[in-house]
Design an enzyme around this catalytic site. Structure first.
Site, PDB file in Angstrom:
ATOM      1  N   LYS A 206      41.267  28.569  44.242  1.00 52.21           N
ATOM      2  CA  LYS A 206      41.436  27.645  43.107  1.00 52.21           C
ATOM      3  C   LYS A 206      42.591  26.712  43.461  1.00 52.21           C
ATOM      4  O   LYS A 206      43.570  26.570  42.715  1.00 52.21           O
ATOM      5  CB  LYS A 206      41.712  28.471  41.834  1.00 52.21           C
ATOM      6  N   ASP A 267      31.988  42.100  41.346  1.00 49.59           N
ATOM      7  CA  ASP A 267      31.272  42.733  40.228  1.00 49.59           C
ATOM      8  C   ASP A 267      30.080  41.884  39.794  1.00 49.59           C
ATOM      9  O   ASP A 267      29.021  42.417  39.439  1.00 49.59           O
ATOM     10  CB  ASP A 267      32.217  42.966  39.041  1.00 49.59           C
TER      11      ASP A 267
END
Ligand code: ATP
Length: 370
Positions: A206, A267
């Site tokens: 990011k 996940d």
């Protein structure tokens, strides 16, 4: 106990890739205590089939011991695991009787940091098309690796409170990124791609918002990618990566990212490939004692009901065999899980009616027959 030769150079001890291997088994808590014995059963069948010795030593570290003796990770445990074992097969930690989960932090984070297991490897592989929540996707569309940096970032525990408990409270948590730490995980991802004939590596960060920490990731990535000209290098911001993983997962071979983002996207990947019950992971330092575990936790809501899905643990065992150089045997385990899925010989979380032990028995006999 025999002692593994010290390995300061980081090179593989001689017996790796060949003869015997010593495995430390830590079942832990909850369903960890149910799925891990099934993996050991299947691994014993693998060793018998390969006529190569696998030795297991079990450790009862977990909530029961913590509550009884106040002991989480015993003194000297890390050194013992490092020096006397090739790999660790881990179940899960977590227990409602220890609300702080202190024992879990001491044991699992302790091992990750003290054994310097800097690679968290999470394969995302769809083993049967009925398992993905994505429409019209097949096994060929969902097959990639996520490499999460595992020893730095927001998990190092640097931070603090100011004016805690007041209306003016401030809480700070530092994101720690070292040049060495960033470089070694990015390099590992490229080496993995090269060794496995994979063509594409995507680094995700990011850096548009985290202008210091992820500027370092950008600079290191630009340097390291030059060394792998045959591999297609790509960068995606983490929000775009999450979107693209759902829109078209077939565009990825290898993803490498920081500790926190890796936790989240792996996940997401686990769900794309059929959910928590099937997802394996490895905590790896190449050439040193490394730890393999299912992604799921202790699942107290189903613990003791004999319905926990052992596939995540068995697939983690397959990763462990690959790591030990037993590639063919690792593949047999993966084929066994695929065969069980084809025949719907599965636990209730995957729509079946079988118990944990029945699935373990089935896999062990598959291995014997394979
Ligand atoms: P922990 O606190 O240890 O992380 P948890 O229950 O919060 O435990 P998980 O154990 O990761 O988190 O699992 C979340 C839910 O997913 C469980 O409650 C359970 O219903 C389901 N689940 C996870 N693993 C399995 C498994 N191996 N077999 C069947 N169901 C599972």
């Amino acid at each position: 106990m025999t002692t593994k030769p010290m390995n300061p150079s980081g090179k593989l001890p001689l017996r790796w890739g060949g003869e015997a291997a010593r495995i430390a088994v830590i079942p832990g808590d909850g369903i960890g205590k149910e799925v891990t014995p099934e993996s050991v059963k299947v691994l014993r069948a693998v060793a018998a089939r390969a006529k190569r010795p696998l030795e297991f030593v079990e450790f009862d570290w977990g909530a029961d011991k913590y509550l009884k003796e106040g002991l989480s990770l015993p003194a000297g445990a890390v050194e013992m695991l490092r020096d006397e074992f090739d790999a660790i097969l881990f179940g899960a930690l977590g227990d409602p009787r220890v609300p702080s989960n202190q024992h879990a932090a001491d044991i699992l984070l302790g091992l990750r940091f003290k054994l310097d297991l800097y690679v968290n490897a999470r394969p995302v592989e769809l083993l049967h098309e009925r398992l993905t929540p994505l429409r019209d996707r097949t096994e060929n569309d969902i097959r990639f690796m996520v490499f999460r940096e595992n020893t730095e970032g927001l998990y190092v525990g640097v931070g603090g409170f100011f004016k805690k408990g007041t209306a003016d409270e401030i809480a700070m948590q530092e994101d720690v990124n070292s040049r060495k730490g960033v470089e070694r995980i990015i390099r590992y991802a490229y080496d993995y791609a090269r060794q496995n004939g994979l063509k594409r590596v995507c680094m995700s960060d990011k850096s548009n918002a985290m202008t210091f920490a992820h500027d370092l990731w950008q600079r290191v990535f630009k340097e390291v990618r030059q060394e792998y000209p045959k591999i297609e290098s790509r960068h995606l911001y983490i929000d775009t990566l999450a979107m693209e993983m759902v829109r078209d997962p077939s565009q990825f071979d290898v993803i490498v990212t920081c500790n926190l983002f890796g936790d989240i996207v792996s996940d997401l990947g686990a769900q794309l490939a059929g959910g928590l019950g099937l997802a394996p992971s490895g905590n790896i330092h190449p050439g040193r004692t490394s730890l393999f575990e299912p992604v799921h936790g202790s699942a107290p809501n189903i613990a003791g009901k004999r319905i926990a899905n052992p596939f995540g643990s068995v697939l983690a065992s397959a990763m462990m065999l690959d790591f030990l150089g037993w590639k063919e045997e690792g593949q047999v385990l993966r084929e066994g899980v695929k065969a069980a899925l084809r025949e719907s010989f599965v636990t209730p979380d995957l729509g079946g009616v079988k118990q944990t032990v029945e699935v373990g028995d089935w896999l062990a006999s598959y291995v014997e027959r394979a």
